[in-house]
Write a protein that holds these residues in place. Structure first.
Motif, PDB file in Angstrom:
ATOM      1  N   THR A  68       0.860  -1.173   0.000  1.00 53.43           N
ATOM      2  CA  THR A  68       0.000   0.000   0.000  1.00 53.43           C
ATOM      3  C   THR A  68       0.899   1.227   0.000  1.00 53.43           C
ATOM      4  OG1 THR A  68      -1.761  -1.130   1.199  1.00 53.43           O
ATOM      5  CG2 THR A  68      -1.790   1.285   1.244  1.00 53.43           C
ATOM      6  N   GLU A  69       0.670   2.121  -0.948  1.00 53.14           N
ATOM      7  CA  GLU A  69       1.471   3.337  -1.071  1.00 53.14           C
ATOM      8  C   GLU A  69       0.959   4.426  -0.125  1.00 53.14           C
ATOM      9  OE1 GLU A  69       1.006   4.443  -5.168  1.00 53.14           O
ATOM     10  OE2 GLU A  69       2.212   2.758  -5.874  1.00 53.14           O
ATOM     11  N   PRO A  70       1.788   5.435   0.142  1.00 51.42           N
ATOM     12  CA  PRO A  70       1.324   6.590   0.926  1.00 51.42           C
ATOM     13  C   PRO A  70       0.128   7.302   0.277  1.00 51.42           C
ATOM     14  CG  PRO A  70       3.709   6.600   0.800  1.00 51.42           C
ATOM     15  CD  PRO A  70       3.227   5.512  -0.129  1.00 51.42           C
ATOM     16  N   THR A  71      -0.072   7.112  -1.017  1.00 48.00           N
ATOM     17  CA  THR A  71      -1.222   7.702  -1.704  1.00 48.00           C
ATOM     18  C   THR A  71      -2.521   7.016  -1.319  1.00 48.00           C
ATOM     19  OG1 THR A  71      -1.049   6.165  -3.562  1.00 48.00           O
ATOM     20  CG2 THR A  71       0.168   8.248  -3.752  1.00 48.00           C
ATOM     21  N   GLY A  72      -2.415   5.800  -0.767  1.00 48.71           N
ATOM     22  CA  GLY A  72      -3.585   4.973  -0.511  1.00 48.71           C
ATOM     23  C   GLY A  72      -3.816   3.966  -1.619  1.00 48.71           C
ATOM     24  N   THR A  73      -2.986   3.995  -2.648  1.00 48.66           N
ATOM     25  CA  THR A  73      -3.076   3.020  -3.732  1.00 48.66           C
ATOM     26  C   THR A  73      -2.584   1.671  -3.220  1.00 48.66           C
ATOM     27  OG1 THR A  73      -2.684   4.734  -5.389  1.00 48.66           O
ATOM     28  CG2 THR A  73      -2.290   2.452  -6.072  1.00 48.66           C
ATOM     29  N   ASP A  74      -3.365   0.617  -3.499  1.00 53.22           N
ATOM     30  CA  ASP A  74      -2.961  -0.746  -3.167  1.00 53.22           C
ATOM     31  C   ASP A  74      -2.519  -1.430  -4.455  1.00 53.22           C
ATOM     32  OD1 ASP A  74      -3.760  -0.688  -0.363  1.00 53.22           O
ATOM     33  OD2 ASP A  74      -5.813  -0.655  -1.136  1.00 53.22           O
ATOM     34  N   VAL A  75      -1.473  -2.251  -4.354  1.00 54.11           N
ATOM     35  CA  VAL A  75      -0.909  -2.913  -5.530  1.00 54.11           C
ATOM     36  C   VAL A  75      -0.700  -4.393  -5.217  1.00 54.11           C
ATOM     37  CG1 VAL A  75       1.022  -2.967  -7.160  1.00 54.11           C
ATOM     38  CG2 VAL A  75       0.282  -0.779  -6.179  1.00 54.11           C
ATOM     39  N   ALA A  76      -1.061  -5.254  -6.165  1.00 50.46           N
ATOM     40  CA  ALA A  76      -0.806  -6.693  -6.061  1.00 50.46           C
ATOM     41  C   ALA A  76      -0.253  -7.159  -7.406  1.00 50.46           C
ATOM     42  CB  ALA A  76      -2.082  -7.448  -5.718  1.00 50.46           C
ATOM     43  N   LEU A  77       0.979  -7.668  -7.394  1.00 55.21           N
ATOM     44  CA  LEU A  77       1.639  -8.115  -8.616  1.00 55.21           C
ATOM     45  C   LEU A  77       1.966  -9.603  -8.509  1.00 55.21           C
ATOM     46  CD1 LEU A  77       4.257  -5.223  -9.049  1.00 55.21           C
ATOM     47  CD2 LEU A  77       1.913  -5.329  -9.927  1.00 55.21           C
ATOM     48  N   ASP A  78       1.683 -10.347  -9.569  1.00 55.51           N
ATOM     49  CA  ASP A  78       2.038 -11.765  -9.649  1.00 55.51           C
ATOM     50  C   ASP A  78       3.004 -11.938 -10.811  1.00 55.51           C
ATOM     51  OD1 ASP A  78       0.219 -12.782  -7.575  1.00 55.51           O
ATOM     52  OD2 ASP A  78      -1.357 -12.144  -8.961  1.00 55.51           O
ATOM     53  N   PHE A  79       4.236 -12.301 -10.494  1.00 54.05           N
ATOM     54  CA  PHE A  79       5.289 -12.463 -11.504  1.00 54.05           C
ATOM     55  C   PHE A  79       5.465 -13.924 -11.870  1.00 54.05           C
ATOM     56  CE2 PHE A  79       6.379  -8.337  -9.807  1.00 54.05           C
ATOM     57  CZ  PHE A  79       6.941  -7.658 -10.872  1.00 54.05           C
ATOM     58  N   GLU A 119      -6.011  12.467   2.442  1.00 50.67           N
ATOM     59  CA  GLU A 119      -7.028  12.907   3.409  1.00 50.67           C
ATOM     60  C   GLU A 119      -7.963  13.962   2.828  1.00 50.67           C
ATOM     61  OE1 GLU A 119      -7.448  11.370   6.289  1.00 50.67           O
ATOM     62  OE2 GLU A 119      -5.762  10.081   5.728  1.00 50.67           O
ATOM     63  N   LYS A 120      -7.449  14.788   1.922  1.00 53.77           N
ATOM     64  CA  LYS A 120      -8.201  15.935   1.386  1.00 53.77           C
ATOM     65  C   LYS A 120      -9.246  15.517   0.344  1.00 53.77           C
ATOM     66  CE  LYS A 120      -7.218  20.244  -1.145  1.00 53.77           C
ATOM     67  NZ  LYS A 120      -6.126  21.053  -1.702  1.00 53.77           N
ATOM     68  N   TYR A 121      -8.893  14.555  -0.517  1.00 54.66           N
ATOM     69  CA  TYR A 121      -9.761  14.162  -1.628  1.00 54.66           C
ATOM     70  C   TYR A 121     -10.461  12.835  -1.353  1.00 54.66           C
ATOM     71  CZ  TYR A 121      -7.042  17.720  -4.108  1.00 54.66           C
ATOM     72  OH  TYR A 121      -6.436  18.890  -4.484  1.00 54.66           O
ATOM     73  N   GLU A 122     -11.452  12.537  -2.172  1.00 54.66           N
ATOM     74  CA  GLU A 122     -12.217  11.295  -2.011  1.00 54.66           C
ATOM     75  C   GLU A 122     -11.387  10.068  -2.362  1.00 54.66           C
ATOM     76  OE1 GLU A 122     -16.336  11.108  -3.395  1.00 54.66           O
ATOM     77  OE2 GLU A 122     -16.155  13.248  -3.867  1.00 54.66           O
ATOM     78  N   THR A 123     -11.629   9.005  -1.614  1.00 50.46           N
ATOM     79  CA  THR A 123     -10.938   7.732  -1.828  1.00 50.46           C
ATOM     80  C   THR A 123     -11.767   6.775  -2.678  1.00 50.46           C
ATOM     81  OG1 THR A 123      -9.823   7.964   0.286  1.00 50.46           O
ATOM     82  CG2 THR A 123      -9.906   5.757  -0.636  1.00 50.46           C
ATOM     83  N   TYR A 124     -13.096   6.783  -2.457  1.00 51.88           N
ATOM     84  CA  TYR A 124     -13.973   5.807  -3.107  1.00 51.88           C
ATOM     85  C   TYR A 124     -14.890   6.472  -4.112  1.00 51.88           C
ATOM     86  CZ  TYR A 124     -12.361   2.893   0.677  1.00 51.88           C
ATOM     87  OH  TYR A 124     -11.561   2.202   1.546  1.00 51.88           O
TER      88      TYR A 124
END
Length: 176
Positions: A68-79, A119-124
């Protein structure tokens, strides 16, 4: 080069292009940290060092990396490096989709801005991007090599890397 165990995967540098055309560069820095640069797509120009991640072997030659990035972006990678394939799922918060320019930077120098924007902008609703990708480059950089991801992406960088014009034999940056 064959991949079987986690140790085969760690220290590997990849360039891959998602089926939607987005090009990413990614480095398994060690067993808990990744570095990456984004060369194409809605956040092209973004680069990150020392992102904490969970890195595991799923089965022989198949590896999953999540964070999970500080932006709130979640990432899942399968190599699946032996097949030159990977699958990535990116869960962008709504604010990143609406204001991607905020994230196009060297994130490490702008963590407070990422947290403030989160925190300032919408997440969903989250913007889900599930894509297969073709791995177009695999390099054995070794673990904890600070030269792998050491500068902002520039046009043609991935071509330079694939052509052998970016790193020397011990995998250090040429022409710094």
């Amino acid at each position: 080069m064959k991949f079987k165990e986690l140790e085969d995967f760690l220290g590997t540098h990849f360039i891959y292009t998602y089926d939607n055309g987005w090009e990413y560069e990614w480095y398994a820095k060690n067993d808990h940290t990744v570095d990456y640069r984004i060369h194409g797509g809605m956040v092209a120009g973004r680069w990150v060092k020392n992102q904490e991640a969970n890195i595991v072997k799923l089965t022989d030659g198949v590896f999953k990396v999540t964070w999970t990035e500080p932006t709130g972006t979640d990432v899942a990678l399968d190599f699946m490096p032996d097949e030159y394939r990977m699958h990535g799922t990116i869960f962008f918060p709504k604010w990143v989709q609406e204001h991607p320019d905020i994230t196009v930077c060297f994130q490490n120098e702008h963590i407070p801005l990422m947290e403030e924007s989160r925190e300032k902008y919408e997440t969903y609703p989250k913007y889900l991007v599930p894509e297969f990708a073709k791995i177009t480059y695999i390099g054995k950089a070794g673990q904890d090599n600070e030269d792998v991801i050491s500068e902002a992406p520039y046009p043609g960088m991935t071509d330079d890397i694939r052509a052998g014009k970016y790193f020397d034999a011990p995998y250090h940056r040429l022409h710094k």
